[in-house]
Design an enzyme around this catalytic site. Structure first.
Site, PDB file in Angstrom:
ATOM      1  N   CYS A 164     -11.569   6.716   0.006  1.00 34.19           N
ATOM      2  CA  CYS A 164     -10.174   7.108   0.087  1.00 34.19           C
ATOM      3  C   CYS A 164     -10.079   8.473   0.723  1.00 34.19           C
ATOM      4  O   CYS A 164     -11.070   9.007   1.211  1.00 34.19           O
ATOM      5  CB  CYS A 164      -9.523   7.103  -1.281  1.00 34.19           C
ATOM      6  SG  CYS A 164      -9.980   8.514  -2.263  1.00 34.19           S
ATOM      7  N   ARG A 214     -15.287   6.602  -3.135  1.00 33.72           N
ATOM      8  CA  ARG A 214     -14.936   6.458  -4.557  1.00 33.72           C
ATOM      9  C   ARG A 214     -15.837   5.378  -5.138  1.00 33.72           C
ATOM     10  O   ARG A 214     -15.434   4.231  -5.282  1.00 33.72           O
ATOM     11  CB  ARG A 214     -13.466   6.057  -4.720  1.00 33.72           C
ATOM     12  CG  ARG A 214     -12.447   7.079  -4.256  1.00 33.72           C
ATOM     13  CD  ARG A 214     -12.473   8.367  -5.041  1.00 33.72           C
ATOM     14  NE  ARG A 214     -11.756   8.338  -6.299  1.00 33.72           N
ATOM     15  CZ  ARG A 214     -10.512   8.743  -6.478  1.00 33.72           C
ATOM     16  NH1 ARG A 214      -9.801   9.176  -5.478  1.00 33.72           N
ATOM     17  NH2 ARG A 214      -9.958   8.726  -7.668  1.00 33.72           N
ATOM     18  N   ASP A 219      -7.539  18.147  -9.370  1.00 35.55           N
ATOM     19  CA  ASP A 219      -6.217  17.857  -8.800  1.00 35.55           C
ATOM     20  C   ASP A 219      -5.349  19.105  -8.628  1.00 35.55           C
ATOM     21  O   ASP A 219      -4.383  19.081  -7.861  1.00 35.55           O
ATOM     22  CB  ASP A 219      -5.466  16.856  -9.697  1.00 35.55           C
ATOM     23  CG  ASP A 219      -5.967  15.438  -9.497  1.00 35.55           C
ATOM     24  OD1 ASP A 219      -6.781  15.211  -8.587  1.00 35.55           O
ATOM     25  OD2 ASP A 219      -5.525  14.549 -10.252  1.00 35.55           O
ATOM     26  N   ARG A 222       3.422   9.097  -4.355  1.00 33.09           N
ATOM     27  CA  ARG A 222       2.530   8.445  -5.327  1.00 33.09           C
ATOM     28  C   ARG A 222       2.537   9.182  -6.662  1.00 33.09           C
ATOM     29  O   ARG A 222       2.248   8.581  -7.696  1.00 33.09           O
ATOM     30  CB  ARG A 222       1.080   8.430  -4.794  1.00 33.09           C
ATOM     31  CG  ARG A 222       0.822   7.456  -3.670  1.00 33.09           C
ATOM     32  CD  ARG A 222      -0.646   7.469  -3.304  1.00 33.09           C
ATOM     33  NE  ARG A 222      -1.436   7.446  -4.512  1.00 33.09           N
ATOM     34  CZ  ARG A 222      -2.490   8.245  -4.760  1.00 33.09           C
ATOM     35  NH1 ARG A 222      -2.900   9.099  -3.852  1.00 33.09           N
ATOM     36  NH2 ARG A 222      -3.138   8.167  -5.883  1.00 33.09           N
TER      37      ARG A 222
HETATM   38  C1  UD1 Z   1     -10.587  12.011 -11.096  1.00 33.13           C
HETATM   39  C2  UD1 Z   1     -10.613  13.246 -11.960  1.00 33.13           C
HETATM   40  C3  UD1 Z   1      -9.457  13.160 -12.898  1.00 33.13           C
HETATM   41  C4  UD1 Z   1      -8.186  12.976 -12.096  1.00 33.13           C
HETATM   42  C5  UD1 Z   1      -8.293  11.774 -11.182  1.00 33.13           C
HETATM   43  C6  UD1 Z   1      -7.081  11.560 -10.317  1.00 33.13           C
HETATM   44  C7  UD1 Z   1     -12.550  14.450 -12.838  1.00 33.13           C
HETATM   45  C8  UD1 Z   1     -13.823  14.364 -13.570  1.00 33.13           C
HETATM   46  N1  UD1 Z   1     -11.868  13.301 -12.689  1.00 33.13           N
HETATM   47  O1  UD1 Z   1     -10.711  10.893 -11.931  1.00 33.13           O
HETATM   48  O2  UD1 Z   1      -9.368  14.304 -13.703  1.00 33.13           O
HETATM   49  O3  UD1 Z   1      -7.115  12.829 -12.960  1.00 33.13           O
HETATM   50  O4  UD1 Z   1      -9.423  11.927 -10.351  1.00 33.13           O
HETATM   51  O5  UD1 Z   1      -7.119  12.299  -9.156  1.00 33.13           O
HETATM   52  O6  UD1 Z   1     -12.126  15.508 -12.422  1.00 33.13           O
HETATM   53  N2  UD1 Z   1     -18.176   8.631  -9.746  1.00 33.13           N
HETATM   54  C9  UD1 Z   1     -19.325   7.912  -9.464  1.00 33.13           C
HETATM   55  N3  UD1 Z   1     -19.398   6.600  -9.858  1.00 33.13           N
HETATM   56  C10 UD1 Z   1     -18.394   5.988 -10.518  1.00 33.13           C
HETATM   57  C11 UD1 Z   1     -17.221   6.725 -10.820  1.00 33.13           C
HETATM   58  C12 UD1 Z   1     -17.150   8.050 -10.408  1.00 33.13           C
HETATM   59  O7  UD1 Z   1     -20.239   8.431  -8.847  1.00 33.13           O
HETATM   60  O8  UD1 Z   1     -18.527   4.803 -10.862  1.00 33.13           O
HETATM   61  C13 UD1 Z   1     -18.058  10.049  -9.299  1.00 33.13           C
HETATM   62  C14 UD1 Z   1     -16.975  10.230  -8.241  1.00 33.13           C
HETATM   63  O9  UD1 Z   1     -17.449   9.993  -6.944  1.00 33.13           O
HETATM   64  C15 UD1 Z   1     -16.569  11.659  -8.437  1.00 33.13           C
HETATM   65  C16 UD1 Z   1     -16.731  11.876  -9.930  1.00 33.13           C
HETATM   66  O10 UD1 Z   1     -17.631  10.840 -10.378  1.00 33.13           O
HETATM   67  O11 UD1 Z   1     -17.448  12.516  -7.759  1.00 33.13           O
HETATM   68  C17 UD1 Z   1     -15.421  11.847 -10.692  1.00 33.13           C
HETATM   69  O12 UD1 Z   1     -14.970  10.599 -10.723  1.00 33.13           O
HETATM   70  P1  UD1 Z   1     -13.967  10.043 -11.827  1.00 33.13           P
HETATM   71  O13 UD1 Z   1     -13.770  10.969 -12.965  1.00 33.13           O
HETATM   72  O14 UD1 Z   1     -14.348   8.647 -12.083  1.00 33.13           O
HETATM   73  O15 UD1 Z   1     -12.687  10.010 -10.944  1.00 33.13           O
HETATM   74  P2  UD1 Z   1     -11.322   9.544 -11.365  1.00 33.13           P
HETATM   75  O16 UD1 Z   1     -11.346   8.603 -12.501  1.00 33.13           O
HETATM   76  O17 UD1 Z   1     -10.648   9.129 -10.125  1.00 33.13           O
END
Ligand code: UD1
Length: 419
Positions: free
Chosen positions: A116, A121, A306, A398
């Protein structure tokens, strides 16, 4: 295509009641899939991401009805288990539906969201945890075809990183699984607590949200529930910044003070005077913002990724050099090039941004690159001299409910035009 036209330089002042949190509302809407009944979700923000969720729920067989700020979801007659690609593309965070649909239907079919605006992601943590719960996942050509042999079964899960989305997906899958699931190194964000509270109101048994260990005792069924979504901490930070960058004064109502502490610290460091109560905050801006020394994004309770673009936008008008380090997402600086068009001085090296404050920004035509980056451009436009036109504002829609109305009520000269 809509654009925002902003005549900058107006001092903003007034009151704003903060909308419900997008990042709480979406997993809670996913949780309604587990409910054999009607759920009433108050303070559910009117956002394009919520509309996309509702379209998915309706595709699954839910009946959804909006009454003002309340969304009512009747999930009794869910009959589908797939999310069509077109709906999946409308909202990448719909991956959070995987656990809920699998648990309710014993099957789920969707295409993975892919990369994205913020970079790749990955969903490996979601997939491996759901497999541990007994979900059989066939991954091919970026699509996930999932089924359970019998039912999902509780287990111990150690997350390598406290992913917010993965923690939510596991809680959703485990809420009606057989037995106990324990998530170690769970995300501790307030949105996880809100999800726990919704599930428990619906008859579930989840505890530990807000700590690194979440325990879910599966129940046979969830019924509908009535719930009020927590206020959006990032939207709160955005409107505080709007006042801070225009030498303004703002009273924000409907906040949760503990959720904002890590951000408010930097508003103080930058010279804003804050009067914080439990549910409100009054901010008075200085004549000139001070720089911040260094901000590093972290998992909660650290500084939220964020809110990064918001603080970077503020630093562009500060009295010195500020350093910002993004540790969560690889590719979060796309908006920086657009801020530079307004005259911002920002140097980038990998995950580090160094912002040299300037005396003034000047209006320009810019494109939103992502949700929070778009908000940063609006903030800069409000503070800049002359006209700023922000394009591609579907990103902003969004996550911000009626952004132009909120800002107009604070005294901004901002209009949305369909062009
Ligand atoms: C993230 C933010 C969250 C915010 C949301 C919306 C953090 C920890 N999380 O959540 O606060 O509200 O964006 O913008 O700040 N990852 C992996 N494998 C996975 C899942 C995640 O490697 O299966 C990595 C991602 O690439 C990233 C990190 O973990 O570097 C954070 O991911 P995650 O917390 O899952 O992201 P969101 O749930 O989108």
């Amino acid at each position: 295509m809509s654009k925002l036209y902003i005549n900058g330089g107006k001092r903003l002042s007034g009151e704003v009641t903060v909308q419900g949190a997008k990042n709480s509302a979406l997993p809670i809407l996913a949780a309604t899939v587990l409910c054999d009944g009607e759920s009433v979700i108050h303070n559910c923000p009117k956002l394009s991401d919520v509309t996309a969720s509702v379209r998915i729920l309706e595709h699954l067989g839910c009946i959804c009805k909006r009454e003002g700020d309340t969304l009512i979801v009747d999930s009794r007659n869910i009959s589908c288990f797939d999310i069509p690609d077109s709906l999946m593309r409308e909202m990448r965070s719909s991956i959070v539906l995987l656990g809920a649909i699998s648990a309710r239907m014993g099957r789920a079919k969707l295409c993975s969201p892919g990369g994205c605006e913020l970079g790749p992601r990955p969903i490996d943590l979601h997939v491996s945890a759901l497999k541990k719960l007994g979900l059989i996942i066939d991954e091919s050509y970026g699509c996930l075809d999932c089924k359970t042999n019998d039912c999902l079964k509780g287990t111990e899960i150690h997350l390598a990183f406290p992913s917010v989305g993965a923690t939510e997906n596991i809680i959703l899958a485990a809420a009606t699984a057989k037995g106990r699931t324990v998530i170690h190194n769970a995300a501790r964000e307030p949105e996880i607590c809100d999800l726990q509270n919704f599930i428990n109101s619906a008859g579930g048994c989840v505890c530990g949200a807000g700590t690194g260990t979440v325990v879910i005792d599966g129940v046979s069924k969830l019924h509908g529930a009535e719930h009020t979504v927590i206020p959006d901490r990032i939207v709160a930070a955005t409107y505080l910044a709007a006042a801070a960058m225009t030498r303004g004064k703002i009273l924000l109502k409907n906040i949760e003070q503990p959720h904002l502490i890590s951000v408010l610290t930097y508003f103080s460091e930058m010279g804003c005077v804050l009067q914080v109560k439990n549910k409100s905050v009054l901010l008075e801006a200085p004549q000139k913002l001070s720089r911040f020394f260094e901000i590093q994004t972290m998992v909660y309770p650290g500084f939220p990724t964020d809110a990064g673009p918001i603080l970077v936008a503020m630093a562009t008008l500060s009295n010195g050099s500020s350093m910002f380090v993004e540790n969560i997402f690889e590719n979060r600086y796309n908006y920086v090039g657009e801020l530079r068009r307004l005259g911002a001085k920002i140097k980038l090296a990998d995950r580090v941004a160094v912002i040299d404050g300037v005396e003034r920004l000047s209006g320009a035509r810019v494109d939103s690159t992502d949700l929070r980056g778009g908000a940063a451009l609006v903030l800069a436009g409000l503070a800049a001299d002359g006209l700023t036109v922000v394009d591609k504002i579907h990103h902003i829609d969004r996550g911000y409910e009626n952004i132009e109305n909120v800002l107009t009520n604070l005294g901004a000269d901002i209009v949305r035009k369909e062009v």
